[in-house]
Design an enzyme around this catalytic site. Sequence first.
Site, short mmCIF file in Angstrom:
data_model
loop_
_atom_site.label_atom_id
_atom_site.label_comp_id
_atom_site.label_asym_id
_atom_site.label_seq_id
_atom_site.Cartn_x
_atom_site.Cartn_y
_atom_site.Cartn_z
N TYR A 90 42.79 35.16 47.33
CA TYR A 90 43.26 36.51 47.05
C TYR A 90 44.20 37.10 48.11
O TYR A 90 45.34 37.44 47.81
CB TYR A 90 42.07 37.46 46.84
N PRO A 103 41.38 40.52 36.39
CA PRO A 103 40.84 40.35 35.04
C PRO A 103 40.48 41.71 34.45
O PRO A 103 40.39 42.71 35.17
CB PRO A 103 39.58 39.51 35.28
N HIS A 329 39.96 41.80 41.74
CA HIS A 329 39.01 40.69 41.72
C HIS A 329 38.46 40.28 43.10
O HIS A 329 37.46 39.58 43.19
CB HIS A 329 39.71 39.49 41.08
N SER A 545 37.31 30.00 32.53
CA SER A 545 36.06 30.61 32.98
C SER A 545 35.23 31.01 31.78
O SER A 545 35.75 31.56 30.81
CB SER A 545 36.36 31.85 33.83
#
Length: 618
Positions: A90, A103, A329, A545
């Site tokens: 990240y 997301p 996230h 995922s």
Amino acid sequence: MPVLEREQSTNPDTNNGLPKLPVPDLQHTLDMYLKCMKHLVPEEKFRRTKGIVQMFGAPGGVGEMLQQQLHKRRESKANWVYDYWLDDMYLNNRLALPVNSSPVMVFPKQNFKTDSDALRFAAHLISAVLEYKTLLETHALPVDFARGQLAGTPLCMEQYYKLFTSYRLPGPKKDTLVAQKSSVMPEPEHIIVACKNQFFVLDVVINFRRLNEKDLYTQLEKIRKMADNEEERLPPIGLLTSEGRTEWAEARSILIKDSTNRDSLDVIERCLCLVCLDEPSGLQLTDTNRALLMLHGGGPERHGGNRWYDKPMQFVIGSDGCCGVVCEHSPFEGIVLVQCTEYLLKYMKGIPSKLVRAASVSELPAPRRLRWKCSQEIQALLAASADKLHRLAKNLDMNVYKYTKYGKEFIKRQKMSPDAYIQVALQFAYYRCHRRPVSTYESASIRRFQEGRVDNIRSATFEALAFGKAMTDGRSTFSNDEKMKTLQDAINAQTNYTILAITGMAIDNHLLGLREMAMELHMEMPDIFTDETYRVSNQYILSTSQVPTTVDMFCCYGPVVPNGYGVCYNPQSDAILFCVSSFNDSDETCSNTFVKHLEECLLEMESLCRKNSGIASS
């Protein structure tokens, strides 16, 4: 006054009794790396890689030295890979947060008849958030236990305590994840309400009293009226947070030269969360369109400026019924977002709104509009941000598809793991589309360990490729028994790697740790990490995922590479929901084509299973 500090363990109790993440055996990781990559790169390239890997792992070599340093790091850290992983996944990533990183969770479509209905929903939701926050503050949240493979193990709860206390601060080269730490006398707690691209401070505690739902509704009504005042409207500063991280950091450094802007930023950075009140989008609210509106707000021409992407939790409430949450996230994983949002929706359904139609009689101070001083330089930056977000929104190709022929109950009857089965189906579909395998990422929780986040399940196994080939190239030459054998081998390979990943024995975090340790020691980068095969191994053309939910909502996200797919899926009893994303400007990908092949492959897998078990295909 609350201050923002470098992110660290915010609640030591969340790690009690959990083991530390192990450092896998070096030779095991190197052997597994070669096994994972052998069928993904040309033979000549693989031979070169094999020699490099053998040299790296030689007795007394650089690999062993770095491995020893990782063991030392493990002794001194709660989780030896956490900081390395957070930076790599990240904070070092310079891409814009919308689509590329954040997301979203799409809530069930609401049937608001009036704008007041939307405000009532918002007030009820804020009440639910405050209830959930009380659970966190009193440490009353029950401990999660693992489900699926190796079920029943207690899990680290630390991520929950970052839901409403974190902020991602942009930096010129690297972002910082900061945590709010309250002093003895904290300021009144507040959320930020975004409405018509304006930002308002809504205090949820006034004179040491938490606002009730009626009060919250009254304040939201005031905000709506204030936002309607066109003479007071300010430029859509939120667009800057949709920029690339370096560009946003540079714009922020210009903004904070003015004290008015500095004060406004400080208030946003310390809020609990955002509530974004959106105007009607004018779109038909299909699942796909609702997903797009959550991911990028429909671009600057719709709601793209009515966001602040650095804050982990942004609840979106559209007056047309399009609702959900946008998640930054870096502080937590999808399952934590699911658990939180499921609590909120169940709370709202189970506890009727305490709101009456009449406005609150309490004398409450009016919410405050945040002010901005915008120089010509900032105006130019806003125009550039709007243009980039417009192009990003136009480029995203999304297909939310519900496969209804069967779901996880049918798969369980075949004595197969639903997740492994779906992953093999995704490999099969990609091979059917492109006639080649590619590096694949499937997130695997490592919350069995202190401060555990995720590692990667490498789903692009040799066995999954063999199955795809048998069902595609060998359709007429392989018998049903032979095809079934390749399917079972693929399921077993996927299941075995999943167990490696969730027990801390997968390869990706380990290789990352070895690479970062070499950098920390200012060594010349070992060849294993400059080799082309290592680059290919980290180009996740399929980023996948499983995000299961027990209420009617779904999660989705964008691809992580320009020529890739993002695939989030939710296995239900008699259906499987897939959210497939790609980019329009790639001539290698098409979400609709992938979904078409995926449906075809799932049907063929069902037919194969039914023939094998002697059940006539329906």
